[in-house]
Scaffold this motif. Sequence first.
Motif, PDB file in Angstrom:
ATOM      1  N   LYS A  93     -14.995  36.611   2.923  1.00  0.00           N
ATOM      2  CA  LYS A  93     -15.736  35.019   3.115  1.00  0.00           C
ATOM      3  C   LYS A  93     -16.631  34.473   2.284  1.00  0.00           C
ATOM      4  O   LYS A  93     -16.862  33.915   1.769  1.00  0.00           O
ATOM      5  CB  LYS A  93     -17.026  35.829   4.304  1.00  0.00           C
ATOM      6  CG  LYS A  93     -16.903  35.967   5.764  1.00  0.00           C
ATOM      7  CD  LYS A  93     -15.907  34.845   6.283  1.00  0.00           C
ATOM      8  CE  LYS A  93     -15.603  35.006   8.119  1.00  0.00           C
ATOM      9  NZ  LYS A  93     -15.147  34.035   9.124  1.00  0.00           N
ATOM     10  N   ILE A  94     -16.812  35.580   0.923  1.00  0.00           N
ATOM     11  CA  ILE A  94     -17.589  35.644   0.202  1.00  0.00           C
ATOM     12  C   ILE A  94     -16.958  34.249  -0.841  1.00  0.00           C
ATOM     13  O   ILE A  94     -17.373  33.888  -1.020  1.00  0.00           O
ATOM     14  CB  ILE A  94     -17.895  36.341  -0.931  1.00  0.00           C
ATOM     15  CG1 ILE A  94     -19.025  36.084  -1.793  1.00  0.00           C
ATOM     16  CG2 ILE A  94     -17.114  37.314  -1.564  1.00  0.00           C
ATOM     17  CD1 ILE A  94     -20.223  35.628  -1.527  1.00  0.00           C
ATOM     18  N   SER A  95     -15.746  34.424  -0.897  1.00  0.00           N
ATOM     19  CA  SER A  95     -14.875  33.606  -1.538  1.00  0.00           C
ATOM     20  C   SER A  95     -15.458  32.152  -1.542  1.00  0.00           C
ATOM     21  O   SER A  95     -15.229  30.781  -1.731  1.00  0.00           O
ATOM     22  CB  SER A  95     -13.238  33.518  -1.838  1.00  0.00           C
ATOM     23  OG  SER A  95     -12.860  32.486  -2.801  1.00  0.00           O
ATOM     24  N   GLU A  96     -14.889  32.067   0.024  1.00  0.00           N
ATOM     25  CA  GLU A  96     -15.335  30.979   1.116  1.00  0.00           C
ATOM     26  C   GLU A  96     -16.526  30.239   0.452  1.00  0.00           C
ATOM     27  O   GLU A  96     -16.764  28.931   0.221  1.00  0.00           O
ATOM     28  CB  GLU A  96     -14.604  30.540   2.186  1.00  0.00           C
ATOM     29  CG  GLU A  96     -15.143  29.533   3.353  1.00  0.00           C
ATOM     30  CD  GLU A  96     -14.717  30.085   4.561  1.00  0.00           C
ATOM     31  OE1 GLU A  96     -15.264  29.778   5.417  1.00  0.00           O
ATOM     32  OE2 GLU A  96     -13.956  30.576   4.914  1.00  0.00           O
ATOM     33  N   PHE A  97     -17.512  31.200   0.926  1.00  0.00           N
ATOM     34  CA  PHE A  97     -18.705  30.766   0.490  1.00  0.00           C
ATOM     35  C   PHE A  97     -19.405  30.521  -1.006  1.00  0.00           C
ATOM     36  O   PHE A  97     -20.120  29.277  -0.622  1.00  0.00           O
ATOM     37  CB  PHE A  97     -19.769  31.716   1.584  1.00  0.00           C
ATOM     38  CG  PHE A  97     -21.475  31.690   1.636  1.00  0.00           C
ATOM     39  CD1 PHE A  97     -22.094  31.203   2.524  1.00  0.00           C
ATOM     40  CD2 PHE A  97     -22.340  32.178   0.549  1.00  0.00           C
ATOM     41  CE1 PHE A  97     -23.414  30.797   3.059  1.00  0.00           C
ATOM     42  CE2 PHE A  97     -23.544  31.434   0.571  1.00  0.00           C
ATOM     43  CZ  PHE A  97     -23.637  30.630   1.817  1.00  0.00           C
ATOM     44  N   SER A  98     -19.347  30.817  -1.672  1.00  0.00           N
ATOM     45  CA  SER A  98     -18.977  30.684  -2.933  1.00  0.00           C
ATOM     46  C   SER A  98     -18.683  29.075  -3.266  1.00  0.00           C
ATOM     47  O   SER A  98     -19.181  28.921  -4.214  1.00  0.00           O
ATOM     48  CB  SER A  98     -19.056  31.768  -3.809  1.00  0.00           C
ATOM     49  OG  SER A  98     -17.860  32.073  -4.181  1.00  0.00           O
ATOM     50  N   SER A  99     -18.561  28.831  -2.908  1.00  0.00           N
ATOM     51  CA  SER A  99     -16.611  27.711  -3.528  1.00  0.00           C
ATOM     52  C   SER A  99     -17.893  26.428  -3.188  1.00  0.00           C
ATOM     53  O   SER A  99     -17.410  25.527  -3.829  1.00  0.00           O
ATOM     54  CB  SER A  99     -15.800  27.463  -3.090  1.00  0.00           C
ATOM     55  OG  SER A  99     -15.399  27.502  -1.831  1.00  0.00           O
ATOM     56  N   ILE A 100     -18.941  26.698  -2.337  1.00  0.00           N
ATOM     57  CA  ILE A 100     -19.857  25.424  -2.065  1.00  0.00           C
ATOM     58  C   ILE A 100     -20.776  24.903  -3.128  1.00  0.00           C
ATOM     59  O   ILE A 100     -21.644  26.131  -3.095  1.00  0.00           O
ATOM     60  CB  ILE A 100     -20.040  25.695  -0.415  1.00  0.00           C
ATOM     61  CG1 ILE A 100     -18.796  25.311   0.856  1.00  0.00           C
ATOM     62  CG2 ILE A 100     -21.297  24.455  -0.202  1.00  0.00           C
ATOM     63  CD1 ILE A 100     -19.293  26.562   2.227  1.00  0.00           C
TER      64      ILE A 100
END
Length: 120
Positions: A93-100
């Motif tokens: 999930k980290i990539s999706e989260f950090s893309s914000i």
Amino acid sequence: MIIAIDGPAGVGKSTISQMLSEKYALAYLNTGSVYRASCLYGMEKGAESRQEKIEAALSLFDGKLSLSKDGKEIFIDGRDVSSQIRQKEVSEKISEFSSIKEIRDLLNHFFRRQIAEAQK
């Protein structure tokens, strides 16, 4: 002095950073761990939408997140999550989260504050 090391996962960024911080008596801040802790906290709070993730991150940075003096352990509400943040679920999930963008902005503010405090 601030030294930033960027690169893909698993190439030794943390190891090199820790060695440099010890050799030159610099503060050590593992930004990847903070991102992962933020993601974990959002997951624990059930944040699914973009807005819910931003709200979870805002809540986390309202005194719930702390780091050990040497920067190697990370805590949420006093609970050591250093191992949890490395779990597969967080990695997925980290990539999706950090893309914000708003979350990145919050984290960058946290990083600057941590380094400023460490340099006093």
